[in-house]
Write a protein that holds these residues in place. Structure first.
Motif, PDB file in Angstrom:
ATOM      1  N   ASN B  10      33.562  45.955  42.555  1.00 19.86           N
ATOM      2  CA  ASN B  10      33.735  45.275  43.357  1.00 19.86           C
ATOM      3  C   ASN B  10      33.121  43.299  42.839  1.00 19.86           C
ATOM      4  O   ASN B  10      32.605  42.687  43.416  1.00 19.86           O
ATOM      5  CB  ASN B  10      32.498  45.121  44.395  1.00 19.86           C
ATOM      6  CG  ASN B  10      33.066  44.582  45.899  1.00 19.86           C
ATOM      7  OD1 ASN B  10      33.675  44.542  45.972  1.00 19.86           O
ATOM      8  ND2 ASN B  10      32.079  43.917  46.382  1.00 19.86           N
ATOM      9  N   LEU B  11      34.516  43.003  41.997  1.00 16.99           N
ATOM     10  CA  LEU B  11      34.387  41.780  41.473  1.00 16.99           C
ATOM     11  C   LEU B  11      34.666  40.715  42.367  1.00 16.99           C
ATOM     12  O   LEU B  11      36.003  40.957  42.798  1.00 16.99           O
ATOM     13  CB  LEU B  11      34.988  41.554  39.632  1.00 16.99           C
ATOM     14  CG  LEU B  11      34.467  42.420  38.778  1.00 16.99           C
ATOM     15  CD1 LEU B  11      35.131  41.778  37.285  1.00 16.99           C
ATOM     16  CD2 LEU B  11      32.268  42.244  38.586  1.00 16.99           C
ATOM     17  N   VAL B  12      34.388  39.849  42.146  1.00 12.39           N
ATOM     18  CA  VAL B  12      34.998  38.038  43.349  1.00 12.39           C
ATOM     19  C   VAL B  12      34.820  37.378  42.549  1.00 12.39           C
ATOM     20  O   VAL B  12      33.331  37.089  42.366  1.00 12.39           O
ATOM     21  CB  VAL B  12      34.504  38.541  44.633  1.00 12.39           C
ATOM     22  CG1 VAL B  12      34.591  37.383  45.801  1.00 12.39           C
ATOM     23  CG2 VAL B  12      34.541  39.451  45.584  1.00 12.39           C
ATOM     24  N   GLY B  60      29.350  40.801  43.235  1.00 12.01           N
ATOM     25  CA  GLY B  60      30.080  42.147  41.703  1.00 12.01           C
ATOM     26  C   GLY B  60      29.340  42.193  41.011  1.00 12.01           C
ATOM     27  O   GLY B  60      28.553  41.757  40.461  1.00 12.01           O
ATOM     28  N   LYS B  61      29.334  43.573  39.542  1.00 11.97           N
ATOM     29  CA  LYS B  61      28.068  43.375  38.337  1.00 11.97           C
ATOM     30  C   LYS B  61      29.790  43.854  37.955  1.00 11.97           C
ATOM     31  O   LYS B  61      30.635  45.371  38.177  1.00 11.97           O
ATOM     32  CB  LYS B  61      27.567  45.321  39.428  1.00 11.97           C
ATOM     33  CG  LYS B  61      26.990  45.082  38.502  1.00 11.97           C
ATOM     34  CD  LYS B  61      25.341  47.149  39.206  1.00 11.97           C
ATOM     35  CE  LYS B  61      24.604  46.951  38.422  1.00 11.97           C
ATOM     36  NZ  LYS B  61      24.240  48.414  38.592  1.00 11.97           N
ATOM     37  N   ILE B  62      28.929  44.070  36.566  1.00  6.33           N
ATOM     38  CA  ILE B  62      29.503  45.169  34.879  1.00  6.33           C
ATOM     39  C   ILE B  62      28.241  45.722  34.503  1.00  6.33           C
ATOM     40  O   ILE B  62      27.487  44.389  33.906  1.00  6.33           O
ATOM     41  CB  ILE B  62      30.155  43.198  34.947  1.00  6.33           C
ATOM     42  CG1 ILE B  62      31.250  43.105  35.090  1.00  6.33           C
ATOM     43  CG2 ILE B  62      30.915  44.127  33.131  1.00  6.33           C
ATOM     44  CD1 ILE B  62      31.771  41.918  34.603  1.00  6.33           C
ATOM     45  N   SER B  63      28.429  47.509  34.178  1.00  6.25           N
ATOM     46  CA  SER B  63      27.879  47.514  33.708  1.00  6.25           C
ATOM     47  C   SER B  63      28.367  47.870  31.983  1.00  6.25           C
ATOM     48  O   SER B  63      29.654  48.502  32.367  1.00  6.25           O
ATOM     49  CB  SER B  63      27.199  48.551  34.401  1.00  6.25           C
ATOM     50  OG  SER B  63      26.586  48.183  35.662  1.00  6.25           O
ATOM     51  N   THR B  70      26.113  41.898  34.357  1.00  5.51           N
ATOM     52  CA  THR B  70      27.081  40.846  34.514  1.00  5.51           C
ATOM     53  C   THR B  70      26.266  39.208  33.938  1.00  5.51           C
ATOM     54  O   THR B  70      25.035  38.817  33.869  1.00  5.51           O
ATOM     55  CB  THR B  70      26.577  40.612  35.580  1.00  5.51           C
ATOM     56  OG1 THR B  70      26.781  42.354  36.394  1.00  5.51           O
ATOM     57  CG2 THR B  70      27.427  40.291  36.993  1.00  5.51           C
ATOM     58  N   ASN B  71      27.606  38.355  34.112  1.00  3.74           N
ATOM     59  CA  ASN B  71      27.214  36.997  33.776  1.00  3.74           C
ATOM     60  C   ASN B  71      26.160  36.850  32.154  1.00  3.74           C
ATOM     61  O   ASN B  71      25.527  35.546  32.493  1.00  3.74           O
ATOM     62  CB  ASN B  71      26.667  36.150  34.587  1.00  3.74           C
ATOM     63  CG  ASN B  71      27.403  36.045  36.082  1.00  3.74           C
ATOM     64  OD1 ASN B  71      28.710  35.782  35.726  1.00  3.74           O
ATOM     65  ND2 ASN B  71      26.979  36.112  37.180  1.00  3.74           N
ATOM     66  N   LEU B  72      26.010  37.335  31.364  1.00  2.00           N
ATOM     67  CA  LEU B  72      25.177  37.482  30.507  1.00  2.00           C
ATOM     68  C   LEU B  72      26.267  36.423  29.301  1.00  2.00           C
ATOM     69  O   LEU B  72      26.871  36.032  29.629  1.00  2.00           O
ATOM     70  CB  LEU B  72      25.255  38.353  29.375  1.00  2.00           C
ATOM     71  CG  LEU B  72      24.170  39.440  30.249  1.00  2.00           C
ATOM     72  CD1 LEU B  72      24.170  41.054  29.023  1.00  2.00           C
ATOM     73  CD2 LEU B  72      22.567  39.199  30.398  1.00  2.00           C
ATOM     74  N   SER B  73      25.334  35.766  28.825  1.00  2.00           N
ATOM     75  CA  SER B  73      26.480  34.667  27.873  1.00  2.00           C
ATOM     76  C   SER B  73      27.273  35.995  26.694  1.00  2.00           C
ATOM     77  O   SER B  73      26.800  36.810  26.489  1.00  2.00           O
ATOM     78  CB  SER B  73      25.041  34.201  26.752  1.00  2.00           C
ATOM     79  OG  SER B  73      24.418  34.330  25.508  1.00  2.00           O
ATOM     80  N   GLN B  74      27.724  35.318  25.596  1.00  2.00           N
ATOM     81  CA  GLN B  74      29.053  35.389  25.111  1.00  2.00           C
ATOM     82  C   GLN B  74      27.903  36.467  23.942  1.00  2.00           C
ATOM     83  O   GLN B  74      28.089  36.875  23.473  1.00  2.00           O
ATOM     84  CB  GLN B  74      29.847  34.244  24.282  1.00  2.00           C
ATOM     85  CG  GLN B  74      30.519  34.085  25.557  1.00  2.00           C
ATOM     86  CD  GLN B  74      30.438  32.973  26.287  1.00  2.00           C
ATOM     87  OE1 GLN B  74      29.917  32.446  26.130  1.00  2.00           O
ATOM     88  NE2 GLN B  74      30.708  33.604  27.706  1.00  2.00           N
ATOM     89  N   ARG B  75      26.830  35.607  23.364  1.00  2.00           N
ATOM     90  CA  ARG B  75      26.187  35.613  21.904  1.00  2.00           C
ATOM     91  C   ARG B  75      26.083  36.861  22.662  1.00  2.00           C
ATOM     92  O   ARG B  75      25.398  38.533  21.648  1.00  2.00           O
ATOM     93  CB  ARG B  75      25.046  34.885  22.111  1.00  2.00           C
ATOM     94  CG  ARG B  75      24.641  35.184  21.034  1.00  2.00           C
ATOM     95  CD  ARG B  75      23.305  34.025  20.873  1.00  2.00           C
ATOM     96  NE  ARG B  75      22.858  34.227  19.388  1.00  2.00           N
ATOM     97  CZ  ARG B  75      22.758  33.170  18.111  1.00  2.00           C
ATOM     98  NH1 ARG B  75      24.223  32.019  18.088  1.00  2.00           N
ATOM     99  NH2 ARG B  75      23.164  33.507  16.946  1.00  2.00           N
TER     100      ARG B  75
END
Lengths: 332, 245
Positions: B10-12, B60-63, B70-75
């Motif tokens: 459910n990414l918005v 939304g959530k990314i697992s 979700t929204n973690l840094s690129q590193r």
């Protein structure tokens, strides 16, 4: 520069260092002053080369940081503080202000960023001129002492030249290490393409700020040496034209080349002196020489060498391909 | 099919006031090649940016591997095992081949034996080892693609996000690039790819995802999507419908 054999590079480097130590022993007072100024301006240009040449962030404020360093050193040493302590304060102060100045670079780039830094440069000049309780205003600060290093007085031009040269050596080694460290690679990645850099996990925000802060700190070091070199400072030498001069040094030497600032500072500081035989026309000759150089090689003096080496590499690769092709045809 | 290594739910999100992702939801099974297709403006690249933390999500959530990323840094994402290869040529042309590979380790956690990893990456691509001191700009197009992939392998990723790998490459080089992606999949790496050259990409993929207006329209076996006349007509050119008929 990779086309030169390593032993040749080392021999050339040692010869230049030996010449910088030995030859000036016979120089007069003025010659030593000009050479010391070259060393000091090389440090400031190396800082700008990090910000502009390696990290790709345009700055017209480097002259202001030289001013900040110079005033920090002048104020402190005339109040009895030793020069190394003043240099340390100049580094910290310039680093912190440079970091803050880096924030606009997170939002604007190229000529817009140039104007933001130009505005900062003007602001710094006005502070040097108007805050006379601290800076002496238009009368400046005089009788700036030169330091004692390991008990040796450096009042005379030759010992102080060695102070400048030694400082240049230390800064050069630090910058050499920095650009070969992951930090240096990250700066270059940032210059080449910020999105690509970000995709590799490079925190572009942090590195942009660092590029400004480290470059500015080197401007501060140069300023902290400039004050005892001239032993008198006022706001005029740190106006916008110094920033433009430093930009010229970086561009003419070759932005993004390690040795660019040394050559650029040589052109900007020494060439006008060498052209004095032309008397009243020497600055015109200098301007024409710079214009012709940049028309011929927009990537600066080291850009010419780089182009020559790249052509040589291309020719060598083409020759290898031709040999491989003829072998393939023979087999067929 | 194996368990999903990546789930987006459910990414918005979008750019400024413009919403591009309107509840995008899909899962990517481990050790597969999954290709996202869709018309221009469907939100394909935006999904990648969201997964790689380059776009702040509103909802939304990314697992990833059972962990909320979700929204973690690129590193943090790189160290978790997600790597992103943006569109176009992603080398740094002025740097040497070895320096380009080294850059893949900028985000590495301390304690990682990077020199060893670099040697291992060069072992996989002998052409790059031979040219490791050369400027990357002197490599051929195919070698440059190899360089990108060698660099992305430095942190031993579990998931590689590849945006339009075939763009600007000749058909032979596209084939070579797809072969490299297949070999990565065979080594257990999950590939999530966006590709305009949808037909070729689906041919080497296990799963296909169809995106439209920021919403997931279909998630299915890549072969079935390839042979679906509706999809063929919409995204793969009319010829697909004819071949299916």
């Amino acid at each position: 520069m990779s086309g030169f054999a390593k032993p040749l590079k080392i021999a050339l480097g040692l010869a230049v260092i030996a010449a910088l130590i030995i030859v000036p022993m016979n120089f007069n007072r003025y010659g030593l002053f000009i050479l010391s100024q070259w060393a000091v301006m090389s440090i400031a240009a190396m800082g700008l080369n990090l910000t502009l040449g390696y990290a790709g962030q345009v700055s017209l404020a480097q002259g202001a940081f030289v001013g900040i360093g110079a005033y920090a050193a002048a104020i402190m040493t005339t109040h009895g503080w030793p020069l190394p302590a003043a240099i340390l304060v100049a580094i910290v102060l310039s680093f912190a202000i440079g970091w803050v100045l880096g924030y606009p670079a997170l939002r604007v780039q190229h000529h817009y960023l140039a104007f933001v830094t130009l505005a900062f440069s003007t602001l710094a000049f006005l502070l040097f001129r108007n805050e006379s309780w601290l800076t002496g205003g238009i009368y400046g600060i005089s009788n700036i002492p030169r330091p004692h290093i390991f008990g040796i007085a450096t009042n005379k031009p030759l010992p102080f030249y060695y102070v400048c040269l030694g400082s240049l050596a230390i800064v050069s080694l630090a910058v050499w290490w920095l650009i070969r460290s992951p930090w240096g690679r990250a700066f270059m990645a940032l210059r080449e393409n910020p999105l690509r850099a970000q995709s590799l996990g490079i925190d572009t925000r942090r590195y942009t700020l660092m590029a400004f802060a480290i470059g500015s700190a080197l401007g501060g070091v140069a300023g902290a040496l400039y004050a005892p070199l001239t032993q008198y400072i006022d706001p005029v030498p740190f106006n916008l034209s110094l920033s433009l001069d430093l930009l010229l040094m970086v561009i003419v030497g070759g932005a993004g080349f390690y040795f660019g600032p040394f050559l650029g500072a040589m052109i900007a500081v020494l060439l006008p002196e060498w052209l004095r035989f032309a008397e009243g026309y020497y600055l015109m000759l200098y301007a024409v020489a710079v214009m012709l150089l940049l028309i011929w090689s927009p990537t600066g003096i080291l850009g010419i060498l780089d182009r020559y080496l790249a052509e040589r590499r291309t020719k060598a690769a083409s020759a290898l391909r031709a040999v491989a092709k003829s072998r393939l045809e023979t087999v067929q | 099919m194996s368990d999903p290594i990546l789930s987006v739910h459910n990414l918005v999100g979008g750019y400024g006031k413009m919403t591009i992702l309107n509840g995008t939801t899909f899962a990517v099974p481990s050790a597969t090649i999954t290709t996202i297709i869709g018309p221009n403006g469907a939100g394909k690249s935006t999904v990648f940016k969201a997964i790689f933390g380059l776009l702040k999500l509103r909802e939304g959530k990314i697992s990833f591997a059972g962990r909320d990323v979700t929204n973690l840094s690129q590193r943090a994402l790189l160290n978790a095992g997600i790597c992103y290869v943006p569109q176009g040529r992603n080398i740094f042309p002025e740097l040497s081949v070895r320096h380009n590979i080294e850059l893949g380790g900028v985000a590495a956690d301390k304690g990682l034996d990077l020199p060893k990893r670099i040697e291992a990456a060069l072992d996989l691509f002998p052409a790059l080892r031979r040219k490791s001191a050369q400027q990357a700009s002197t490599l051929s197009g195919g070698e440059q693609k190899q360089l990108e992939i060698a660099r992305s392998l430095l942190l031993e990723p579990k998931l590689v996000l590849v945006d339009e790998p075939s763009i600007g490459l000749s058909p032979l080089m596209v084939q070579q690039t797809f072969d490299i992606l297949k070999s990565l999949r065979d080594r257990g790496v999950t590939i999530l790819m966006i590709e305009q050259n949808a037909r070729s990409a689906l041919e080497i993929s296990d799963i296909g995802i169809v995106l439209e207006l920021g919403q997931t329209r279909m998630v299915d076996d890549a072969r079935r999507i390839l042979n679906d006349p509706r999809i063929g007509q919409l995204f793969l050119g009319g010829a697909m419908e004819e071949s299916a008929a």
